[in-house]
Design a protein around this motif. Structure first.
Motif, PDB file in Angstrom:
ATOM      1  N   LYS A 166      -4.737   6.099  -5.141  1.00  0.00           N
ATOM      2  CA  LYS A 166      -5.916   6.055  -5.256  1.00  0.00           C
ATOM      3  C   LYS A 166      -6.060   5.362  -6.396  1.00  0.00           C
ATOM      4  O   LYS A 166      -6.837   4.295  -6.950  1.00  0.00           O
ATOM      5  CB  LYS A 166      -7.260   6.710  -5.844  1.00  0.00           C
ATOM      6  CG  LYS A 166      -7.483   7.830  -5.259  1.00  0.00           C
ATOM      7  CD  LYS A 166      -7.834   8.039  -3.488  1.00  0.00           C
ATOM      8  CE  LYS A 166      -8.811   8.395  -3.108  1.00  0.00           C
ATOM      9  NZ  LYS A 166      -9.543   7.753  -1.398  1.00  0.00           N
ATOM     10  N   GLY A 167      -4.716   4.915  -6.755  1.00  0.00           N
ATOM     11  CA  GLY A 167      -4.526   4.171  -8.097  1.00  0.00           C
ATOM     12  C   GLY A 167      -2.947   3.645  -8.284  1.00  0.00           C
ATOM     13  O   GLY A 167      -2.258   4.386  -7.679  1.00  0.00           O
ATOM     14  N   ASN A 168      -2.703   2.254  -9.924  1.00  0.00           N
ATOM     15  CA  ASN A 168      -1.300   2.845  -9.778  1.00  0.00           C
ATOM     16  C   ASN A 168      -1.356   4.165 -11.066  1.00  0.00           C
ATOM     17  O   ASN A 168       0.145   4.024 -10.860  1.00  0.00           O
ATOM     18  CB  ASN A 168      -1.716   1.744 -10.851  1.00  0.00           C
ATOM     19  CG  ASN A 168      -0.981   0.667  -9.953  1.00  0.00           C
ATOM     20  OD1 ASN A 168      -0.881   0.056  -8.979  1.00  0.00           O
ATOM     21  ND2 ASN A 168      -2.157  -0.883 -10.767  1.00  0.00           N
ATOM     22  N   ARG A 172       0.037   4.274  -2.990  1.00  0.00           N
ATOM     23  CA  ARG A 172      -0.693   3.874  -3.391  1.00  0.00           C
ATOM     24  C   ARG A 172      -1.833   4.472  -3.877  1.00  0.00           C
ATOM     25  O   ARG A 172      -2.403   4.513  -5.428  1.00  0.00           O
ATOM     26  CB  ARG A 172      -1.421   2.229  -2.704  1.00  0.00           C
ATOM     27  CG  ARG A 172      -2.722   1.391  -3.192  1.00  0.00           C
ATOM     28  CD  ARG A 172      -2.429   1.550  -4.695  1.00  0.00           C
ATOM     29  NE  ARG A 172      -1.612  -0.018  -3.747  1.00  0.00           N
ATOM     30  CZ  ARG A 172      -1.390  -0.940  -5.436  1.00  0.00           C
ATOM     31  NH1 ARG A 172      -1.512  -0.580  -6.469  1.00  0.00           N
ATOM     32  NH2 ARG A 172      -0.467  -1.908  -5.166  1.00  0.00           N
ATOM     33  N   GLN A 225      -1.559   7.291  -9.889  1.00  0.00           N
ATOM     34  CA  GLN A 225      -0.936   7.726  -9.372  1.00  0.00           C
ATOM     35  C   GLN A 225      -0.036   7.972  -8.951  1.00  0.00           C
ATOM     36  O   GLN A 225       0.846   8.018  -8.247  1.00  0.00           O
ATOM     37  CB  GLN A 225      -2.218   8.362  -8.396  1.00  0.00           C
ATOM     38  CG  GLN A 225      -3.396   8.907  -8.363  1.00  0.00           C
ATOM     39  CD  GLN A 225      -4.908   8.952  -8.252  1.00  0.00           C
ATOM     40  OE1 GLN A 225      -4.861   8.181  -6.795  1.00  0.00           O
ATOM     41  NE2 GLN A 225      -5.265  10.396  -8.075  1.00  0.00           N
ATOM     42  N   ARG A 226      -0.508   6.265  -8.378  1.00  0.00           N
ATOM     43  CA  ARG A 226       1.576   5.865  -7.473  1.00  0.00           C
ATOM     44  C   ARG A 226       2.762   6.159  -9.086  1.00  0.00           C
ATOM     45  O   ARG A 226       3.633   6.816  -8.332  1.00  0.00           O
ATOM     46  CB  ARG A 226       1.111   4.550  -7.126  1.00  0.00           C
ATOM     47  CG  ARG A 226       2.808   3.491  -6.429  1.00  0.00           C
ATOM     48  CD  ARG A 226       2.409   2.034  -7.128  1.00  0.00           C
ATOM     49  NE  ARG A 226       2.430   1.751  -5.602  1.00  0.00           N
ATOM     50  CZ  ARG A 226       2.389   0.404  -5.408  1.00  0.00           C
ATOM     51  NH1 ARG A 226       2.277  -0.624  -5.850  1.00  0.00           N
ATOM     52  NH2 ARG A 226       2.168   0.045  -4.039  1.00  0.00           N
ATOM     53  N   ASP A 270       1.095  -1.385   0.104  1.00  0.00           N
ATOM     54  CA  ASP A 270      -0.051   0.004   0.282  1.00  0.00           C
ATOM     55  C   ASP A 270       0.802   1.268   0.052  1.00  0.00           C
ATOM     56  O   ASP A 270      -0.014   2.514  -0.229  1.00  0.00           O
ATOM     57  CB  ASP A 270      -1.318   0.139   1.021  1.00  0.00           C
ATOM     58  CG  ASP A 270      -0.220   0.007   2.563  1.00  0.00           C
ATOM     59  OD1 ASP A 270       0.939  -0.468   2.618  1.00  0.00           O
ATOM     60  OD2 ASP A 270      -0.475   0.836   3.846  1.00  0.00           O
TER      61      ASP A 270
END
Length: 271
Positions: free
Chosen positions: A23-25, A21, A27-28, A18
């Motif tokens: 809100k999703g890949n 993380r 953004q990561r 996490d």
């Protein structure tokens, strides 16, 4: 994430699923990509500027009581305490810039550390209302008294002792100039530890507390010619804004063991 550049590879091995993380890949990947790009840019730039470094050397341990240790001015071009180079005359351009920034209002100025009196002389040239200097070493304080005696018409005061112990009694200032150094081996190790963004960071809370609204805090950074994101975040915890100016064409001698580059970043932070 792993990115390969011409001279090196940067890889991030995340230990928590996490971590970043969001809100999703997508953004990561955006956050990681920014961090990796900044690190790569820093490495490329450091490789460029290290080519102009002087050799430097290992600093001796601080073995005695810094306050009572001899202040060696036998060589008029430098100050030695506990066998350590504390100040040298190549710092004049940097000290001038720090003093000009701290004295912009012409009001009450606090200077932390007297040293050879280089920055103190520039503060006086700026024509401030009052000038308070904190100094911990007895030999340096004696030199300060002789220096002050040559300026009988100026309001110049000495607060003798560690800044941590004396600053609480000094009130508010329009400008603060910080140029001091760890006074024990323990403080030396802690101050220069891997998480420290600049030597002045431990003074940020005190500077902010003792500046009047609109006051300025002037210091230099050991990051040579920029501010890291961690440094910027720390500044903005204590000040409303800041500016950075490069002082170039410095000439530290090859045997200077506390600085290596031909430039420094002068920082002015605003209350």
């Amino acid at each position: 994430m792993r990115r390969t550049f011409e001279d090196f590879t940067v890889a991030v091995d995340m230990k928590r699923p996490d971590f970043l993380r969001a809100k999703g890949n997508g953004q990561r990947n955006l956050l990681l990509g920014r961090a990796v790009a900044e690190l790569a840019a820093d490495l490329h730039h450091l490789d460029t500027i290290q080519r102009v470094f002087v050799d430097g050397s290992r600093r001796p341990f601080i073995r005695g009581d810094w306050s009572g240790s001899d202040a060696d001015y036998s060589d008029s071009s430098q100050l030695l305490i506990e066998g350590q180079q504390v100040m040298q005359d190549w710092e004049h351009p940097l000290m001038r810039k720090l003093a000009e920034n701290a004295c912009v209002s012409g009001g009450d100025v606090l200077e932390v550390g007297f040293g050879m009196g280089i920055s103190a002389g520039y503060v006086q040239e700026c024509g401030v209302r009052s000038h308070t200097i904190i100094e911990i070493n007895k030999g340096v304080a004696e030199r300060f008294e002789r220096w002050r005696g040559q300026r009988p018409d100026s309001d110049i005061r000495l607060a003798f002792g560690p800044w941590q112990e004396v600053i609480g009694d000094l009130g508010q200032f329009d400008g603060i100039l910080y140029d001091t150094y760890p006074t024990s081996e323990d403080e030396f190790v802690k101050t220069l530890g891997p998480k420290v963004v600049t030597l002045a960071a431990n003074f940020f809370p005190a500077a902010a507390a003792h500046l009047r609204p609109g006051g300025v805090f002037s210091y230099y950074t050991n990051e040579i010619d920029s501010l890291s994101r961690a440094h910027q975040r720390l500044l903005l915890q204590h000040f409303t804004s800041f500016k950075v100016e490069l002082v170039r064409d410095l000439q530290p001698p090859a045997d200077c063991n506390y600085w290596w580059a031909d430039r420094m970043a002068a920082v002015t932070a605003y209350k």
